[in-house]
Design an enzyme around this catalytic site. Structure first.
Site, PDB file in Angstrom:
ATOM      1  CB  SER A 110      -0.948   0.022   1.200  1.00 21.12           C
ATOM      2  OG  SER A 110      -0.272   0.414   2.376  1.00 21.12           O
TER       3      SER A 110
ATOM      4  CE  LYS B  31      -1.287   1.376   6.044  1.00 19.86           C
ATOM      5  NZ  LYS B  31      -1.577   0.873   4.703  1.00 19.86           N
TER       6      LYS B  31
END
Lengths: 149, 139
Positions: A23, A63
């Site tokens: 991601s 992230k």
């Protein structure tokens, strides 16, 4: 951060992590080995890549910080003002499991800031703080009543 | 060499979770993008129609660009869920899903072409209904 907390983080690390899953592409690829700064002085800074204990699972996730304390974000159908929290997104747009799924993350859950990739050799270098323009376009941050800066 | 690599290899793994191996899909991004399109149309409607200043023109261009960008995001996100997530059993349960998807894509294009509050509201509603269908398949 108290002296005891600083010492705990310094001793506990982790200092080096390996990335799994996709991601954060293209900035980070699965198999990248990164150095972490577990003692960041001014984070979460918007655009930094951080390692966090994922809410719910406690698993270590990586992230990007897209909003920090004091920022207003569009979460679900309403706006939320972040207090002692960060809003984390993957660079992979709608395909990332991030704050859009588990909401804002308490600052205490942040483990460290990824600052340098030391493997693979052909990709050695510092971790860019800002996302690519295409990834930024997919960000879910919206400032109430004004254009996104 | 392998000893060095073994020594360099981190003991901790961090996960950049995504739907590629996890099979996780979410219409949330499409809803946010549709909301952004509607908001941009709203902001464009607030700009003066006559004798705009340089700042007004700048804002106009930004709003149009963001509207364009987010209408494209709606198309992409909806297409991904439609083509990658929905299975034959879902289509059996919601036989109009192909038609709904097609209409959302058309609506998104209409929003790219025009500054139309009605079309923006329709897009938002259609994406919301699509999201409701998506979540109902999870139950």
């Amino acid at each position: 951060m108290s002296l005891a907390e600083t010492w705990r983080r310094f001793r506990g690390g982790p200092w080096r992590v390996a990335v799994a899953e996709e991601s954060m592409t293209p900035a980070l690829q699965p198999g990248d080995w990164l150095l972490l700064d577990p003692l960041p002085r001014r984070w979460p800074r918007r655009g930094s890549v951080v390692v966090v204990h994922q809410p719910g699972t406690g698993q270590l996730a990586i992230k990007r910080v897209t909003a920090g304390p004091g920022d207003v974000v569009l979460a679900g159908t309403g706006y939320v003002k972040l207090e002692n929290q960060a809003w984390l997104l993957g660079d992979g747009g709608g395909h990332s499991v991030d704050s859009r799924h588990y909401g804002p993350v308490d600052l205490e859950a942040l483990v460290g800031r990824a600052w340098f990739r030391y493997w693979p050799p052909r990709r050695i270098g510092t971790i860019p703080r800002r996302r690519s323009s295409s990834a930024r376009a997919r960000s879910s941050i919206a400032s109430k009543g004004r254009l996104r800066k | 060499m392998s000893v060095v690599i073994r020594w360099l290899k981190p003991a901790t793994t961090v996960y950049a979770h995504c739907d590629v191996p996890c099979g996780i899909y979410d219409p949330h991004q499409a809803e946010l993008a549709a909301r952004t399109v509607a908001r941009m149309v709203e902001l464009l409607g607030q700009l003066p129609k006559e004798s705009p200043t340089e700042a007004d023109r700048q804002k106009f261009v930004r709003c149009v660009a963001i509207k364009e960008q987010h209408a494209e995001i709606v198309k992409h996100e909806i297409q991904v869920i439609w083509s990658d997530y929905f299975k034959p059993e879902h289509v059996e349960r919601y036989p109009d899903i192909h038609d709904r998807t097609w209409k959302i894509l058309k609506l998104a294009s209409k929003n790219k072409q025009n500054i139309d509050a009605q079309a923006a509201a329709e897009l938002e509603a259609a994406v919301k209904e699509f999201a409701d269908i998506f979540w109902s398949t999870k139950k």
